[in-house]
Design a protein around this motif. Structure first.
Motif, PDB file in Angstrom:
ATOM      1  N   LYS A 131      46.886 100.290 -29.857  1.00  0.00           N
ATOM      2  CA  LYS A 131      46.998 100.008 -31.302  1.00  0.00           C
ATOM      3  C   LYS A 131      47.453  98.585 -31.690  1.00  0.00           C
ATOM      4  O   LYS A 131      46.909  97.886 -32.530  1.00  0.00           O
ATOM      5  N   LYS A 132      48.467  98.294 -31.238  1.00  0.00           N
ATOM      6  CA  LYS A 132      49.088  96.886 -31.589  1.00  0.00           C
ATOM      7  C   LYS A 132      48.095  96.113 -31.089  1.00  0.00           C
ATOM      8  O   LYS A 132      47.980  94.892 -31.937  1.00  0.00           O
ATOM      9  N   GLU A 135      45.385  95.679 -33.564  1.00  0.00           N
ATOM     10  CA  GLU A 135      45.864  94.767 -34.719  1.00  0.00           C
ATOM     11  C   GLU A 135      45.995  93.466 -34.529  1.00  0.00           C
ATOM     12  O   GLU A 135      45.602  92.594 -35.440  1.00  0.00           O
ATOM     13  N   ARG A 136      46.526  92.853 -33.334  1.00  0.00           N
ATOM     14  CA  ARG A 136      46.674  91.598 -33.113  1.00  0.00           C
ATOM     15  C   ARG A 136      45.079  91.077 -32.982  1.00  0.00           C
ATOM     16  O   ARG A 136      45.203  89.701 -33.477  1.00  0.00           O
ATOM     17  N   PRO A 139      43.444  90.609 -37.274  1.00  0.00           N
ATOM     18  CA  PRO A 139      44.459  90.770 -38.198  1.00  0.00           C
ATOM     19  C   PRO A 139      43.821  90.970 -39.723  1.00  0.00           C
ATOM     20  O   PRO A 139      43.531  91.163 -40.135  1.00  0.00           O
TER      21      PRO A 139
END
Length: 139
Positions: A131-132, A135-136, A139
């Protein structure tokens, strides 16, 4: 300062009657110390008697759970052990005679449960990492 005992490096199926006997003896000695230092009928002596009865009941319940290794029994043993450990930990962690290595919170019933727990934890951490990364990337 933590608000609960550290997790144990062992499982419920590794607990023995000797563990129960040791923690029970520790509790009995603490209660007797309180009773010896306060007159009968005092608030402190009454509190000691209440602790003696409630902790004794917890230990008695734990002692009923060493007869087999069925999953339900192991779960009940784990829960009963943790109740006794919390009772001791809250009042006496760090005192003389307190077994910091053994009187710890049990998280798993047996090795298979521990492995499954580790798998669930790894999966949730992998999902969080994915998930991270997403997201990166967006953005």
């Amino acid at each position: 300062m933590s608000d609960e005992p550290r997790p144990a490096p062992f499982n419920a199926d590794e607990l023995t009657k000797a563990d129960s006997d040791a923690i029970s003896a520790f509790l009995k000695a603490r209660v007797q110390d309180l009773l010896d230092r306060h007159p009968a009928g005092s608030a402190e002596a009454r509190a000691a008697r209440a602790l003696q009865e409630s902790a004794g009941t917890l230990v008695d319940q734990l002692n009923l759970l060493f007869h087999d290794e069925d999953p339900e029994t192991l779960k009940a043993r784990m829960d009963a052990w943790n109740a006794v450990v919390f009772t001791v930990w809250l009042g006496w962690k760090g005192t003389e005679g307190y077994d910091v290595k053994r009187w710890r919170r049990v998280q798993h019933t047996d090795i298979e449960d521990a492995v499954e727990g580790a798998r669930r934890l790894l999966k949730s951490r992998e999902q969080l990492a994915e998930k991270k990364r997403a997201e990166r990337a967006h953005p």
